[in-house]
Design an enzyme around this catalytic site. Structure first.
Site, short mmCIF file in Angstrom:
data_model
loop_
_atom_site.label_atom_id
_atom_site.label_comp_id
_atom_site.label_asym_id
_atom_site.label_seq_id
_atom_site.Cartn_x
_atom_site.Cartn_y
_atom_site.Cartn_z
N CYS A 33 0.86 -1.18 0.00
CA CYS A 33 0.00 0.00 0.00
C CYS A 33 0.91 1.24 0.00
O CYS A 33 1.78 1.37 0.87
CB CYS A 33 -0.90 0.01 1.24
SG CYS A 33 -1.85 1.54 1.41
N ASP A 40 -0.37 -5.67 0.53
CA ASP A 40 -1.67 -5.97 -0.05
C ASP A 40 -1.55 -7.32 -0.74
O ASP A 40 -0.58 -7.57 -1.45
CB ASP A 40 -2.06 -4.91 -1.09
CG ASP A 40 -2.42 -3.58 -0.47
OD1 ASP A 40 -3.08 -3.59 0.59
OD2 ASP A 40 -2.07 -2.54 -1.05
#
Length: 118
Positions: A33, A40
């Site tokens: 992120c 992520d």
């Protein structure tokens, strides 16, 4: 050709006279992120109708792994993967579906498509 595209290897389509669909599912995609630096996780589904070339799977796996330390938004990475693969493979059709794991109570699916102009 960018550095990530150089990772991708190809081989000749064994049946270029026919439209057929290839689907590769990679359930262990990881990027970061860009706001928090937290990982992520996603499943990336590559679906395409090849023209002259097909992607070699080991190189595709290494290509996806190259995003592991990149801070990039869901929408950007999905479209970058599509753009890179389209440039290298020049398929008749390609779709990338990125199914990101739930974060903050929200599950995100990003879908990007390409169709070769006739």
């Amino acid at each position: 050709m960018n550095e990530k595209q150089k990772i991708l290897e190809t081989f000749p389509n064994p049946n270029p006279e026919r439209d057929y669909t290839i689907i590769h599912t990679a359930p262990e995609f990881t990027s970061l992120c860009p706001k928090t630096g937290q990982p992520d996780f996603a499943t990336i589904i590559l679906e395409y109708i090849p023209d002259k070339l097909c992607v070699e799977l080991k190189s595709y796996k290494f290509y996806l792994q190259s995003y592991r330390n990149d801070g990039i938004y869901f929408e950007a990475v999905t479209n970058k993967i599509l753009n890179d693969l389209v440039e290298v493979l020049q398929p008749r059709y390609m779709k990338i579906t990125a199914k990101f794991n739930t974060r903050g109570g929200i599950h995100s699916d990003i879908i990007a498509e390409y169709r070769k102009e006739k």
